[in-house]
Write a protein that holds these residues in place. Structure first.
Motif, mmCIF file in Angstrom:
data_model
loop_
_atom_site.group_PDB
_atom_site.id
_atom_site.type_symbol
_atom_site.label_atom_id
_atom_site.label_comp_id
_atom_site.label_asym_id
_atom_site.label_seq_id
_atom_site.Cartn_x
_atom_site.Cartn_y
_atom_site.Cartn_z
ATOM 1 N N PRO A 1 2.343 -38.751 123.431
ATOM 2 C CA PRO A 1 1.985 -40.145 123.147
ATOM 3 C C PRO A 1 2.697 -40.674 121.909
ATOM 4 O O PRO A 1 2.850 -39.963 120.912
ATOM 5 C CB PRO A 1 0.471 -40.085 122.919
ATOM 6 N N VAL A 2 3.136 -41.919 121.982
ATOM 7 C CA VAL A 2 3.828 -42.570 120.872
ATOM 8 C C VAL A 2 2.863 -43.517 120.167
ATOM 9 O O VAL A 2 2.198 -44.331 120.815
ATOM 10 C CB VAL A 2 5.062 -43.354 121.364
ATOM 11 N N VAL A 3 2.778 -43.405 118.849
ATOM 12 C CA VAL A 3 1.982 -44.322 118.031
ATOM 13 C C VAL A 3 2.934 -45.103 117.144
ATOM 14 O O VAL A 3 3.688 -44.519 116.367
ATOM 15 C CB VAL A 3 0.958 -43.564 117.161
ATOM 16 N N MET A 4 2.908 -46.428 117.264
ATOM 17 C CA MET A 4 3.724 -47.278 116.402
ATOM 18 C C MET A 4 2.900 -47.686 115.189
ATOM 19 O O MET A 4 1.796 -48.222 115.327
ATOM 20 C CB MET A 4 4.204 -48.518 117.155
ATOM 21 N N THR A 5 3.436 -47.405 114.012
ATOM 22 C CA THR A 5 2.734 -47.750 112.787
ATOM 23 C C THR A 5 3.531 -48.770 111.981
ATOM 24 O O THR A 5 4.746 -48.623 111.791
ATOM 25 C CB THR A 5 2.445 -46.504 111.929
ATOM 26 N N VAL B 1 4.526 -47.151 124.114
ATOM 27 C CA VAL B 1 3.676 -46.984 122.929
ATOM 28 C C VAL B 1 2.225 -46.950 123.371
ATOM 29 O O VAL B 1 1.752 -47.838 124.099
ATOM 30 C CB VAL B 1 3.932 -48.111 121.915
ATOM 31 N N ALA B 2 1.492 -45.911 122.915
ATOM 32 C CA ALA B 2 0.111 -45.698 123.366
ATOM 33 C C ALA B 2 -0.923 -46.217 122.372
ATOM 34 O O ALA B 2 -2.106 -46.311 122.711
ATOM 35 C CB ALA B 2 -0.124 -44.216 123.625
ATOM 36 N N ALA B 3 -0.512 -46.534 121.143
ATOM 37 C CA ALA B 3 -1.439 -47.096 120.151
ATOM 38 C C ALA B 3 -0.631 -47.717 119.023
ATOM 39 O O ALA B 3 0.496 -47.290 118.741
ATOM 40 C CB ALA B 3 -2.383 -46.029 119.593
ATOM 41 N N PHE B 4 -1.232 -48.730 118.396
ATOM 42 C CA PHE B 4 -0.667 -49.357 117.204
ATOM 43 C C PHE B 4 -1.567 -49.052 116.013
ATOM 44 O O PHE B 4 -2.798 -49.089 116.127
ATOM 45 C CB PHE B 4 -0.575 -50.881 117.349
ATOM 46 N N LYS B 5 -0.948 -48.790 114.854
ATOM 47 C CA LYS B 5 -1.694 -48.669 113.606
ATOM 48 C C LYS B 5 -1.096 -49.655 112.607
ATOM 49 O O LYS B 5 0.125 -49.693 112.416
ATOM 50 C CB LYS B 5 -1.623 -47.238 113.071
ATOM 51 N N LEU B 6 -1.925 -50.463 111.980
ATOM 52 C CA LEU B 6 -1.469 -51.468 111.023
ATOM 53 C C LEU B 6 -2.008 -51.126 109.639
ATOM 54 O O LEU B 6 -3.210 -50.938 109.461
ATOM 55 C CB LEU B 6 -1.956 -52.869 111.418
ATOM 56 N N GLY B 7 -1.110 -51.069 108.666
ATOM 57 C CA GLY B 7 -1.508 -50.826 107.291
ATOM 58 C C GLY B 7 -1.079 -51.987 106.405
ATOM 59 O O GLY B 7 -1.397 -53.144 106.671
ATOM 60 N N MET B 8 -0.317 -51.700 105.347
ATOM 61 C CA MET B 8 0.188 -52.759 104.473
ATOM 62 C C MET B 8 1.197 -53.604 105.252
ATOM 63 O O MET B 8 2.168 -53.087 105.792
ATOM 64 C CB MET B 8 0.863 -52.135 103.251
ATOM 65 N N LEU B 9 0.969 -54.929 105.279
ATOM 66 C CA LEU B 9 1.813 -55.796 106.103
ATOM 67 C C LEU B 9 2.746 -56.686 105.281
ATOM 68 O O LEU B 9 3.719 -57.216 105.817
ATOM 69 C CB LEU B 9 0.932 -56.641 107.021
ATOM 70 N N GLY B 10 2.461 -56.899 104.016
ATOM 71 C CA GLY B 10 3.443 -57.494 103.118
ATOM 72 C C GLY B 10 3.409 -58.997 102.948
ATOM 73 O O GLY B 10 3.669 -59.494 101.859
ATOM 74 N N SER B 11 3.127 -59.748 104.025
ATOM 75 C CA SER B 11 3.183 -61.210 103.924
ATOM 76 C C SER B 11 2.451 -61.854 105.089
ATOM 77 O O SER B 11 2.220 -61.218 106.137
ATOM 78 C CB SER B 11 4.640 -61.694 103.919
ATOM 79 N N ILE B 12 2.112 -63.132 104.921
ATOM 80 C CA ILE B 12 1.510 -63.890 106.019
ATOM 81 C C ILE B 12 2.481 -63.986 107.185
ATOM 82 O O ILE B 12 2.087 -63.891 108.359
ATOM 83 C CB ILE B 12 1.114 -65.308 105.541
ATOM 84 N N GLU B 13 3.755 -64.158 106.878
ATOM 85 C CA GLU B 13 4.764 -64.273 107.944
ATOM 86 C C GLU B 13 4.818 -63.001 108.782
ATOM 87 O O GLU B 13 4.970 -63.062 110.007
ATOM 88 C CB GLU B 13 6.130 -64.570 107.336
ATOM 89 N N ASN B 14 4.660 -61.840 108.151
ATOM 90 C CA ASN B 14 4.631 -60.590 108.899
ATOM 91 C C ASN B 14 3.372 -60.489 109.760
ATOM 92 O O ASN B 14 3.417 -59.987 110.890
ATOM 93 C CB ASN B 14 4.723 -59.395 107.955
ATOM 94 N N ILE B 15 2.250 -60.946 109.224
ATOM 95 C CA ILE B 15 1.007 -60.953 110.003
ATOM 96 C C ILE B 15 1.175 -61.831 111.242
ATOM 97 O O ILE B 15 0.792 -61.452 112.360
ATOM 98 C CB ILE B 15 -0.171 -61.444 109.136
ATOM 99 N N GLU B 16 1.767 -63.006 111.062
ATOM 100 C CA GLU B 16 1.991 -63.907 112.193
ATOM 101 C C GLU B 16 2.921 -63.283 113.226
ATOM 102 O O GLU B 16 2.675 -63.375 114.441
ATOM 103 C CB GLU B 16 2.561 -65.231 111.690
ATOM 104 N N ALA B 17 3.967 -62.632 112.763
ATOM 105 C CA ALA B 17 4.925 -62.015 113.679
ATOM 106 C C ALA B 17 4.289 -60.859 114.441
ATOM 107 O O ALA B 17 4.480 -60.717 115.664
ATOM 108 C CB ALA B 17 6.142 -61.526 112.891
ATOM 109 N N ILE B 18 3.501 -60.030 113.745
ATOM 110 C CA ILE B 18 2.857 -58.893 114.403
ATOM 111 C C ILE B 18 1.800 -59.377 115.391
ATOM 112 O O ILE B 18 1.626 -58.791 116.473
ATOM 113 C CB ILE B 18 2.267 -57.944 113.344
ATOM 114 N N HIS B 19 1.106 -60.464 115.052
ATOM 115 C CA HIS B 19 0.152 -61.063 116.000
ATOM 116 C C HIS B 19 0.854 -61.420 117.312
ATOM 117 O O HIS B 19 0.362 -61.098 118.407
ATOM 118 C CB HIS B 19 -0.473 -62.311 115.388
ATOM 119 N N THR B 20 1.982 -62.072 117.221
ATOM 120 C CA THR B 20 2.725 -62.460 118.420
ATOM 121 C C THR B 20 3.128 -61.239 119.231
ATOM 122 O O THR B 20 3.010 -61.226 120.464
ATOM 123 C CB THR B 20 3.978 -63.268 118.025
#
Length: 267
Positions: free
Chosen positions: A7-11, A76-95
């Protein structure tokens, strides 16, 4: 005989040059769960074992290009989100996450470094609540973070309920920051308190303990483990990593996430 797929986990996380937290913590943990880590760098930090000095977020286009290249090549079998750095990164990861609604998401909503340096502001917290919480399978705030997000709550149980109402499927509030003889981690789901897990309080503070917990949950979910069991087993792994931890610098101890690889005589 067909080879069994790992299994692949994207972090998504920042790079910590001490190797204690962030991407390296995630990679070691995900590998320990029997998975393959696909690391996407969201920020470059300058830090030691005591605190973060400064950081520079990665541009959102580059964050998404890192992720898309892997997602178009590997399942990818799961996503893990930690430090994201900026609102723009949050918006991009949401998409990006909305394109993979069946893949579980573990979110460690990091607000500050262990030494106190802020890694997100109020606007970023609002973006996490509106864009990421509704896509989150398991949220893993510590008690301080839970209170900052759940501003209307007057108890940790009320925090858990309020966080669930923001769209998360499950919430695990960790209690290492509380003034209690043991560490009590509270698990919530289905709009109720499901379980309180009690752990021996260890004598040190640890650099990357939250990364370790969230990544181990993600790795177990990627293996098909159901959430309650994944949360329990991830806490056991994290506690053992901390118990076997070591001090390399002048600040916090490092978890030993590869403790399981040591021989009995060495241990």
């Amino acid at each position: 005989m067909a080879q069994q797929r790992i299994p692949v986990v994207m972090t998504f996380a920042g790079n910590d040059p001490t190797g204690g937290a962030g991407i390296q913590a995630d990679i070691e943990t995900i590998a320990s769960m029997g998975c393959h880590a696909a690391p996407v760098i969201t920020a470059l930090t300058v830090q030691d074992t005591r605190n973060v000095v400064t950081f520079d977020e990665v541009a959102p286009t580059l964050v998404i290009e890192q992720a898309r290249a892997v997602l178009e090549d590997m399942p990818v079998a799961a996503f893990k989100l930690g430090m994201l750095g900026s609102i723009e990164n949050i918006e991009a990861i949401h998409t990006l996450l909305t394109d993979y609604p069946q893949v579980p998401v573990v979110l460690d909503p990091i607000i500050a470094a262990g030494g106190g340096t802020g890694l997100s502001d109020a606007a970023m917290r609002e973006a996490m609540v509106s864009l990421l919480f509704p896509l989150t399978t398991i949220l893993t705030p510590n008690s301080h973070e839970a209170r900052l997000f759940a501003t209307e709550a007057d108890t940790l149980d009320a925090c858990g309920q309020e966080l669930l109402s923001m769209g998360c499927n499950f919430v695990l509030i960790t209690g290492a920051h509380e003034n209690s003889p043991h560490v009590e981690n509270r698990f919530y789901g289905s709009m109720r308190h499901l379980e309180t897990f009690t752990w021996e309080r260890l004598p040190h503070s640890y650099h990357g303990s939250g990364c370790t917990l969230a990544s181990s949950i993600a790795g177990l979910l990627a293996q098909g483990v159901e959430p309650f069991v994944a949360v329990h087993e991830a806490q056991e792994y994290t506690w053992e990593s901390l118990k076997h931890g070591y001090r390399l610098g002048m600040g916090q101890h490092h978890p030993n996430r590869l403790f399981w690889a040591r021989g009995e005589e060495e241990a």
